[in-house]
Design a protein around this motif. Structure first.
Motif, PDB file in Angstrom:
ATOM      1  N   LEU A  66       0.838  -1.200   0.000  1.00 55.05           N
ATOM      2  CA  LEU A  66       0.000   0.000   0.000  1.00 55.05           C
ATOM      3  C   LEU A  66       0.870   1.245   0.000  1.00 55.05           C
ATOM      4  O   LEU A  66       1.879   1.314   0.700  1.00 55.05           O
ATOM      5  CB  LEU A  66      -0.887   0.025   1.244  1.00 55.05           C
ATOM      6  N   MET A  67       0.458   2.194  -0.816  1.00 50.88           N
ATOM      7  CA  MET A  67       1.142   3.485  -0.838  1.00 50.88           C
ATOM      8  C   MET A  67       0.096   4.569  -0.567  1.00 50.88           C
ATOM      9  O   MET A  67      -0.484   5.134  -1.492  1.00 50.88           O
ATOM     10  CB  MET A  67       1.818   3.692  -2.201  1.00 50.88           C
ATOM     11  N   PRO A  68      -0.165   4.829   0.721  1.00 45.90           N
ATOM     12  CA  PRO A  68      -1.116   5.906   1.014  1.00 45.90           C
ATOM     13  C   PRO A  68      -0.551   7.224   0.523  1.00 45.90           C
ATOM     14  O   PRO A  68       0.659   7.427   0.611  1.00 45.90           O
ATOM     15  CB  PRO A  68      -1.225   5.895   2.539  1.00 45.90           C
ATOM     16  N   ASN A  69      -1.405   8.081   0.001  1.00 44.32           N
ATOM     17  CA  ASN A  69      -0.904   9.389  -0.416  1.00 44.32           C
ATOM     18  C   ASN A  69      -1.339  10.448   0.591  1.00 44.32           C
ATOM     19  O   ASN A  69      -2.171  10.197   1.458  1.00 44.32           O
ATOM     20  CB  ASN A  69      -1.358   9.730  -1.843  1.00 44.32           C
ATOM     21  N   THR A  70      -0.727  11.610   0.477  1.00 45.36           N
ATOM     22  CA  THR A  70      -1.070  12.687   1.410  1.00 45.36           C
ATOM     23  C   THR A  70      -1.956  13.708   0.707  1.00 45.36           C
ATOM     24  O   THR A  70      -1.933  14.894   1.048  1.00 45.36           O
ATOM     25  CB  THR A  70       0.194  13.374   1.963  1.00 45.36           C
ATOM     26  N   SER A  71      -2.723  13.252  -0.260  1.00 47.37           N
ATOM     27  CA  SER A  71      -3.560  14.185  -1.013  1.00 47.37           C
ATOM     28  C   SER A  71      -4.481  14.945  -0.069  1.00 47.37           C
ATOM     29  O   SER A  71      -4.935  14.403   0.938  1.00 47.37           O
ATOM     30  CB  SER A  71      -4.372  13.439  -2.058  1.00 47.37           C
ATOM     31  N   GLY A  72      -4.736  16.172  -0.416  1.00 47.77           N
ATOM     32  CA  GLY A  72      -5.524  17.049   0.445  1.00 47.77           C
ATOM     33  C   GLY A  72      -4.621  17.954   1.269  1.00 47.77           C
ATOM     34  O   GLY A  72      -5.067  18.993   1.752  1.00 47.77           O
ATOM     35  N   ALA A  73      -3.348  17.552   1.404  1.00 45.56           N
ATOM     36  CA  ALA A  73      -2.424  18.379   2.182  1.00 45.56           C
ATOM     37  C   ALA A  73      -2.012  19.598   1.360  1.00 45.56           C
ATOM     38  O   ALA A  73      -1.725  19.490   0.168  1.00 45.56           O
ATOM     39  CB  ALA A  73      -1.190  17.575   2.565  1.00 45.56           C
ATOM     40  N   ARG A  74      -1.980  20.753   2.027  1.00 51.02           N
ATOM     41  CA  ARG A  74      -1.521  21.977   1.367  1.00 51.02           C
ATOM     42  C   ARG A  74      -0.188  22.442   1.916  1.00 51.02           C
ATOM     43  O   ARG A  74       0.448  23.340   1.375  1.00 51.02           O
ATOM     44  CB  ARG A  74      -2.572  23.083   1.539  1.00 51.02           C
ATOM     45  N   THR A  75       0.213  21.836   3.026  1.00 51.13           N
ATOM     46  CA  THR A  75       1.484  22.209   3.654  1.00 51.13           C
ATOM     47  C   THR A  75       2.208  20.936   4.097  1.00 51.13           C
ATOM     48  O   THR A  75       1.603  19.861   4.183  1.00 51.13           O
ATOM     49  CB  THR A  75       1.249  23.057   4.918  1.00 51.13           C
ATOM     50  N   ALA A  76       3.498  21.112   4.419  1.00 49.55           N
ATOM     51  CA  ALA A  76       4.279  19.976   4.910  1.00 49.55           C
ATOM     52  C   ALA A  76       3.679  19.430   6.204  1.00 49.55           C
ATOM     53  O   ALA A  76       3.582  18.225   6.390  1.00 49.55           O
ATOM     54  CB  ALA A  76       5.730  20.406   5.129  1.00 49.55           C
ATOM     55  N   ASP A  77       3.234  20.329   7.089  1.00 47.79           N
ATOM     56  CA  ASP A  77       2.652  19.888   8.366  1.00 47.79           C
ATOM     57  C   ASP A  77       1.468  18.967   8.138  1.00 47.79           C
ATOM     58  O   ASP A  77       1.332  17.927   8.787  1.00 47.79           O
ATOM     59  CB  ASP A  77       2.185  21.095   9.197  1.00 47.79           C
ATOM     60  N   GLU A  78       0.596  19.360   7.225  1.00 47.69           N
ATOM     61  CA  GLU A  78      -0.588  18.535   6.958  1.00 47.69           C
ATOM     62  C   GLU A  78      -0.188  17.193   6.360  1.00 47.69           C
ATOM     63  O   GLU A  78      -0.742  16.148   6.708  1.00 47.69           O
ATOM     64  CB  GLU A  78      -1.550  19.276   6.010  1.00 47.69           C
ATOM     65  N   ALA A  79       0.779  17.217   5.462  1.00 42.19           N
ATOM     66  CA  ALA A  79       1.214  15.970   4.816  1.00 42.19           C
ATOM     67  C   ALA A  79       1.832  15.025   5.840  1.00 42.19           C
ATOM     68  O   ALA A  79       1.578  13.812   5.824  1.00 42.19           O
ATOM     69  CB  ALA A  79       2.206  16.285   3.697  1.00 42.19           C
ATOM     70  N   VAL A  80       2.642  15.574   6.732  1.00 48.37           N
ATOM     71  CA  VAL A  80       3.286  14.757   7.769  1.00 48.37           C
ATOM     72  C   VAL A  80       2.223  14.100   8.649  1.00 48.37           C
ATOM     73  O   VAL A  80       2.288  12.914   8.973  1.00 48.37           O
ATOM     74  CB  VAL A  80       4.245  15.621   8.620  1.00 48.37           C
ATOM     75  N   ARG A  81       1.213  14.886   8.998  1.00 48.20           N
ATOM     76  CA  ARG A  81       0.144  14.365   9.850  1.00 48.20           C
ATOM     77  C   ARG A  81      -0.587  13.202   9.168  1.00 48.20           C
ATOM     78  O   ARG A  81      -0.830  12.154   9.775  1.00 48.20           O
ATOM     79  CB  ARG A  81      -0.828  15.527  10.140  1.00 48.20           C
ATOM     80  N   ILE A  82      -0.905  13.379   7.895  1.00 53.87           N
ATOM     81  CA  ILE A  82      -1.621  12.317   7.164  1.00 53.87           C
ATOM     82  C   ILE A  82      -0.752  11.057   7.095  1.00 53.87           C
ATOM     83  O   ILE A  82      -1.225   9.941   7.313  1.00 53.87           O
ATOM     84  CB  ILE A  82      -2.009  12.803   5.743  1.00 53.87           C
ATOM     85  N   ALA A  83       0.523  11.245   6.801  1.00 58.29           N
ATOM     86  CA  ALA A  83       1.431  10.092   6.681  1.00 58.29           C
ATOM     87  C   ALA A  83       1.512   9.316   7.994  1.00 58.29           C
ATOM     88  O   ALA A  83       1.480   8.083   8.007  1.00 58.29           O
ATOM     89  CB  ALA A  83       2.825  10.579   6.267  1.00 58.29           C
ATOM     90  N   ARG A  84       1.607  10.046   9.085  1.00 58.20           N
ATOM     91  CA  ARG A  84       1.708   9.369  10.392  1.00 58.20           C
ATOM     92  C   ARG A  84       0.434   8.589  10.708  1.00 58.20           C
ATOM     93  O   ARG A  84       0.493   7.485  11.245  1.00 58.20           O
ATOM     94  CB  ARG A  84       1.975  10.405  11.489  1.00 58.20           C
ATOM     95  N   ILE A  85      -0.703   9.177  10.391  1.00 55.43           N
ATOM     96  CA  ILE A  85      -1.974   8.473  10.650  1.00 55.43           C
ATOM     97  C   ILE A  85      -2.034   7.194   9.805  1.00 55.43           C
ATOM     98  O   ILE A  85      -2.387   6.128  10.293  1.00 55.43           O
ATOM     99  CB  ILE A  85      -3.195   9.375  10.339  1.00 55.43           C
ATOM    100  N   ALA A  86      -1.667   7.312   8.532  1.00 55.25           N
ATOM    101  CA  ALA A  86      -1.737   6.144   7.641  1.00 55.25           C
ATOM    102  C   ALA A  86      -0.836   5.026   8.150  1.00 55.25           C
ATOM    103  O   ALA A  86      -1.218   3.851   8.145  1.00 55.25           O
ATOM    104  CB  ALA A  86      -1.340   6.556   6.221  1.00 55.25           C
ATOM    105  N   ARG A  87       0.339   5.397   8.625  1.00 53.86           N
ATOM    106  CA  ARG A  87       1.247   4.360   9.120  1.00 53.86           C
ATOM    107  C   ARG A  87       0.697   3.742  10.406  1.00 53.86           C
ATOM    108  O   ARG A  87       0.694   2.524  10.565  1.00 53.86           O
ATOM    109  CB  ARG A  87       2.652   4.920   9.358  1.00 53.86           C
ATOM    110  N   ALA A  88       0.183   4.598  11.285  1.00 55.69           N
ATOM    111  CA  ALA A  88      -0.383   4.080  12.543  1.00 55.69           C
ATOM    112  C   ALA A  88      -1.590   3.188  12.269  1.00 55.69           C
ATOM    113  O   ALA A  88      -1.906   2.297  13.052  1.00 55.69           O
ATOM    114  CB  ALA A  88      -0.764   5.234  13.447  1.00 55.69           C
ATOM    115  N   ALA A  89      -2.259   3.436  11.149  1.00 52.38           N
ATOM    116  CA  ALA A  89      -3.439   2.637  10.813  1.00 52.38           C
ATOM    117  C   ALA A  89      -3.064   1.286  10.219  1.00 52.38           C
ATOM    118  O   ALA A  89      -3.930   0.498   9.849  1.00 52.38           O
ATOM    119  CB  ALA A  89      -4.315   3.405   9.833  1.00 52.38           C
ATOM    120  N   GLY A  90      -1.785   1.036  10.108  1.00 48.78           N
ATOM    121  CA  GLY A  90      -1.342  -0.285   9.660  1.00 48.78           C
ATOM    122  C   GLY A  90      -1.092  -0.389   8.171  1.00 48.78           C
ATOM    123  O   GLY A  90      -1.111  -1.478   7.601  1.00 48.78           O
TER     124      GLY A  90
END
Lengths: 257, 85
Positions: free
Chosen positions: A66-90
């Motif tokens: 799986l390659m979750p994307n950070t689509s919807g992010a407009r800044t690095a902070d938002e992208a980092v947050r999405i990435a961390r959630i996706a990883r924590a979600a397994g």
């Protein structure tokens, strides 16, 4: 065996599949089967309480990376947050960085994407930044620890093919990381062209999802990617301006002039 | 008059006390007190297998959902994976 070793995985199929825009998500298992793709992208969104929907992951073969994307992010902070959630979600440690502020052409913000790459690579993610094909930024992505760089062929969803071919060619030539052409590839022949140029893989979504027959199109793309890759490995001959006969120029069945 | 005003103010406080305000997906939402996370999702007809829940910034394992009793000002993000390229 031609294997793409990337992000801690061994990838045999160099067609990566995006899962957006399918008329029905229920098509996706057949698309994956018909094309044999191993790498599949997904997105993370807030639940809409009014519309009950199936979890996309239920449609994706468990063997897929799986390659979750950070689509919807407009800044690095938002992208980092999405990435961390996706990883924590397994979802594993792969992430496609997509940071976009431009709503018309959906061009990536290379600067925010680089910042995201630096942060997430330090956190142990396999980072796949979607970027405008800029050599200097690609070098910085590499230095920041990106697993690959993913230049666009043309704007997302435009099906306009490899409009950036010269810039992508330079990345392939200069960057010692896998170059994965992402976005804009509209036809199998364009995927084959990217692979012949030496791209390590291509990521295709819209062209498959909006085809009359997405399952057949996914199979066609898979074959095109294999053909292009094999053509690249076989080493194409040089292009020439004038003709060079393929048949011998001696022993003609006529009297000599 | 004064006592009446006091009485009104008290009843208002009582009213406020029986409602818990939390944030769900960025939106202030009123829920009943002593509601746990699992029950909240059930009332919203969310299938546990379909979502990822972030509670005050941390992803919470499904096994812990019944143990989390929602408090005033808690923040929930209820997310799911969708198709994307």
């Amino acid at each position: 065996m031609d294997i793409l070793k990337i992000g801690g995985q061994e990838i045999h199929n160099r067609l990566f599949l995006g899962t957006g825009k399918f008329a029905s998500d229920a098509l996706i298992p057949d698309v994956i089967k018909a094309s044999g793709v191993q790498v599949v992208t997904v997105a993370l969104r807030r639940v809409d309480f009014e519309n009950e929907q199936e979890n996309m992951l239920n449609y994706i073969d468990k063997e897929c990376v799986l390659m979750p994307n950070t689509s919807g992010a407009r800044t690095a902070d938002e992208a980092v947050r999405i990435a961390r959630i996706a990883r924590a979600a397994g979802c594993g440690n792969w992430v496609k960085i997509e940071v976009i502020k431009d709503n018309k052409y959906l061009l990536p913000d290379n600067y925010e994407t680089l910042k995201t790459t630096e942060i997430l690579a330090r956190e142990g993610f396999a980072v796949f930044p979607y970027m405008s094909p800029d050599l200097m930024v690609a070098r910085q992505m590499r230095d920041a620890g990106a697993a690959a760089v993913m230049p666009l062929g043309s704007p997302i969803g435009s099906n306009r093919g490899l409009q950036t071919r010269e810039l992508v060619r330079i990345l392939i030539d200069e960057i010692d990381l896998p170059i994965i052409v992402d976005a804009g590839i509209g036809r199998p022949s364009e995927a084959a062209e990217a692979m012949e140029m030496g791209a390590a893989a291509v990521l295709v979504n819209t062209a498959i999802a909006v085809a009359d027959d997405p399952v057949a199109m996914a199979a066609a793309f898979s074959m095109a990617v294999k053909a292009g890759r094999q053509g690249y490995l076989a080493g194409p001959g040089a292009a020439k301006l004038y003709a060079e006969a393929s048949s011998p120029l001696t022993g003609f069945l006529r009297d000599s002039d | 008059m004064v006592s009446l005003q006091l009485f009104s103010a008290n009843s208002l406080i009582n009213k406020v006390m029986v409602i818990v305000q939390i944030k769900i997906n960025g939106k202030v939402t009123e829920i009943e007190p002593s509601l746990n996370l699992a029950s909240l999702l059930e009332t919203r007809r969310i299938k546990p297998g379909a979502v990822v829940v972030q509670y005050n910034g941390d992803i919470v394992d499904k096994g812990l959902w019944t143990k989390i009793v929602l408090q005033e000002n808690d923040e929930l993000e209820i997310l799911r994976f969708v198709g994307g390229g």
